[in-house]
Design a protein around this motif. Structure first.
Motif, PDB file in Angstrom:
ATOM      1  N   GLN A  86     -40.816  25.026  -9.314  1.00 52.79           N
ATOM      2  CA  GLN A  86     -39.494  24.579  -8.872  1.00 52.79           C
ATOM      3  C   GLN A  86     -39.064  25.397  -7.662  1.00 52.79           C
ATOM      4  N   GLY A  87     -38.485  24.705  -6.677  1.00 56.00           N
ATOM      5  CA  GLY A  87     -37.887  25.360  -5.521  1.00 56.00           C
ATOM      6  C   GLY A  87     -36.404  25.037  -5.492  1.00 56.00           C
ATOM      7  N   PHE A  88     -35.611  25.936  -4.945  1.00 56.40           N
ATOM      8  CA  PHE A  88     -34.159  25.757  -4.926  1.00 56.40           C
ATOM      9  C   PHE A  88     -33.642  26.131  -3.542  1.00 56.40           C
ATOM     10  N   MET A  89     -33.179  25.133  -2.787  1.00 55.18           N
ATOM     11  CA  MET A  89     -32.616  25.352  -1.449  1.00 55.18           C
ATOM     12  C   MET A  89     -31.306  24.590  -1.357  1.00 55.18           C
ATOM     13  N   ASN A  90     -30.243  25.269  -0.973  1.00 56.97           N
ATOM     14  CA  ASN A  90     -28.921  24.640  -0.872  1.00 56.97           C
ATOM     15  C   ASN A  90     -28.864  23.588   0.226  1.00 56.97           C
ATOM     16  N   ASN A  91     -28.339  22.426  -0.122  1.00 53.22           N
ATOM     17  CA  ASN A  91     -28.036  21.357   0.828  1.00 53.22           C
ATOM     18  C   ASN A  91     -29.173  21.063   1.795  1.00 53.22           C
ATOM     19  N   SER A  92     -30.377  21.000   1.293  1.00 52.61           N
ATOM     20  CA  SER A  92     -31.537  20.781   2.149  1.00 52.61           C
ATOM     21  C   SER A  92     -32.471  19.756   1.535  1.00 52.61           C
ATOM     22  N   SER A  93     -33.126  19.001   2.390  1.00 52.96           N
ATOM     23  CA  SER A  93     -34.248  18.186   1.940  1.00 52.96           C
ATOM     24  C   SER A  93     -35.409  19.134   1.721  1.00 52.96           C
ATOM     25  N   ILE A  94     -36.071  19.009   0.604  1.00 48.18           N
ATOM     26  CA  ILE A  94     -37.135  19.948   0.264  1.00 48.18           C
ATOM     27  C   ILE A  94     -38.266  19.207  -0.434  1.00 48.18           C
ATOM     28  N   PHE A  95     -39.466  19.606  -0.150  1.00 52.82           N
ATOM     29  CA  PHE A  95     -40.652  19.152  -0.851  1.00 52.82           C
ATOM     30  C   PHE A  95     -41.188  20.335  -1.646  1.00 52.82           C
ATOM     31  N   VAL A  96     -41.697  20.075  -2.839  1.00 48.02           N
ATOM     32  CA  VAL A  96     -42.384  21.087  -3.636  1.00 48.02           C
ATOM     33  C   VAL A  96     -43.736  20.504  -4.000  1.00 48.02           C
ATOM     34  N   ALA A  97     -44.778  21.340  -3.907  1.00 43.81           N
ATOM     35  CA  ALA A  97     -46.132  20.865  -4.195  1.00 43.81           C
ATOM     36  C   ALA A  97     -46.883  21.895  -5.027  1.00 43.81           C
ATOM     37  N   ILE A  98     -47.863  21.403  -5.754  1.00 43.82           N
ATOM     38  CA  ILE A  98     -48.837  22.267  -6.416  1.00 43.82           C
ATOM     39  C   ILE A  98     -50.183  21.962  -5.788  1.00 43.82           C
ATOM     40  N   SER A  99     -50.873  23.031  -5.377  1.00 50.61           N
ATOM     41  CA  SER A  99     -52.160  22.904  -4.702  1.00 50.61           C
ATOM     42  C   SER A  99     -53.274  23.453  -5.584  1.00 50.61           C
ATOM     43  N   LYS A 100     -54.434  22.855  -5.421  1.00 50.55           N
ATOM     44  CA  LYS A 100     -55.646  23.348  -6.076  1.00 50.55           C
ATOM     45  C   LYS A 100     -56.636  23.707  -4.976  1.00 50.55           C
ATOM     46  N   ASN A 101     -57.082  24.948  -4.970  1.00 50.43           N
ATOM     47  CA  ASN A 101     -58.058  25.435  -3.988  1.00 50.43           C
ATOM     48  C   ASN A 101     -57.629  25.145  -2.557  1.00 50.43           C
ATOM     49  N   GLY A 102     -56.318  25.249  -2.287  1.00 46.39           N
ATOM     50  CA  GLY A 102     -55.797  25.073  -0.943  1.00 46.39           C
ATOM     51  C   GLY A 102     -55.468  23.647  -0.548  1.00 46.39           C
ATOM     52  N   THR A 103     -55.671  22.688  -1.440  1.00 44.91           N
ATOM     53  CA  THR A 103     -55.372  21.280  -1.151  1.00 44.91           C
ATOM     54  C   THR A 103     -54.212  20.828  -2.027  1.00 44.91           C
TER      55      THR A 103
END
Length: 164
Positions: A86-103
């Motif tokens: 989970q990421g938390f940024m005030n009043n911002s469009s945000i993407f959160v990702a999970i990567s495996k081996n850099g992808t």
């Protein structure tokens, strides 16, 4: 008299059984497992995927999470893992990702107009138990550097073994 062998044809597997003694082979331990969070706000540059630097561990059952250098989970047991971030940024469009081996394998997005400032993601992925690793990343396109807020309930990364 102890029962040495039970054949599935001779027992109703829907019945309940009260065992005395030790039962082995029933269920799994769900380790390795870990949960780490950001202890201080992290600056995130616009238009750049940035690894979440979750540096404080609440737990790390097998010492498989690096909370000081690479901020990655490298499980030492092969199997399927449930991972979440989970990421938390005030009043911002945000993407959160999970990567495996850099992808990047799984990605989710929150719009700046959404009422909540946090965005969470979860995924089930397979690890080989030796070289596979997982990381959590964030991205925004607000034009300036913004912060991902620190707190175990705001910005975090965790996971556990589901099955081998």
């Amino acid at each position: 008299m102890a029962i040495d062998k039970i054949q599935s044809e001779s027992i109703n597997l829907a019945d309940n059984f009260a065992f005395t003694g030790t039962v082995t082979g029933a269920g799994e331990s769900n380790t390795p497992s870990f949960f780490a969070y950001l202890s201080s706000d992290q600056n995130i540059t616009s238009d750049t995927w940035t690894k979440l630097q979750c540096n404080t561990e609440e737990f790390d059952s097998d010492n498989n999470y690096d909370n000081s250098t690479n901020y990655r989970f490298t499980p030492t047991t092969a199997g399927k893992y449930y991972l979440f971030a989970q990421g938390f940024m005030n009043n911002s469009s945000i993407f959160v990702a999970i990567s495996k081996n850099g992808t990047r394998i799984a990605t989710t997005r929150k719009s700046a107009t959404d009422a909540d400032n946090g965005i969470a993601i979860s995924v089930i992925l397979t690890a080989n138990g030796s070289s596979d690793y997982f990381e959590a990343e964030v991205f925004h396109f607000e034009g300036a550097t913004i912060v991902t807020e620190a707190s175990e309930r705001r910005t975090h990364f965790g996971g556990f073994l589901l099955t081998t």
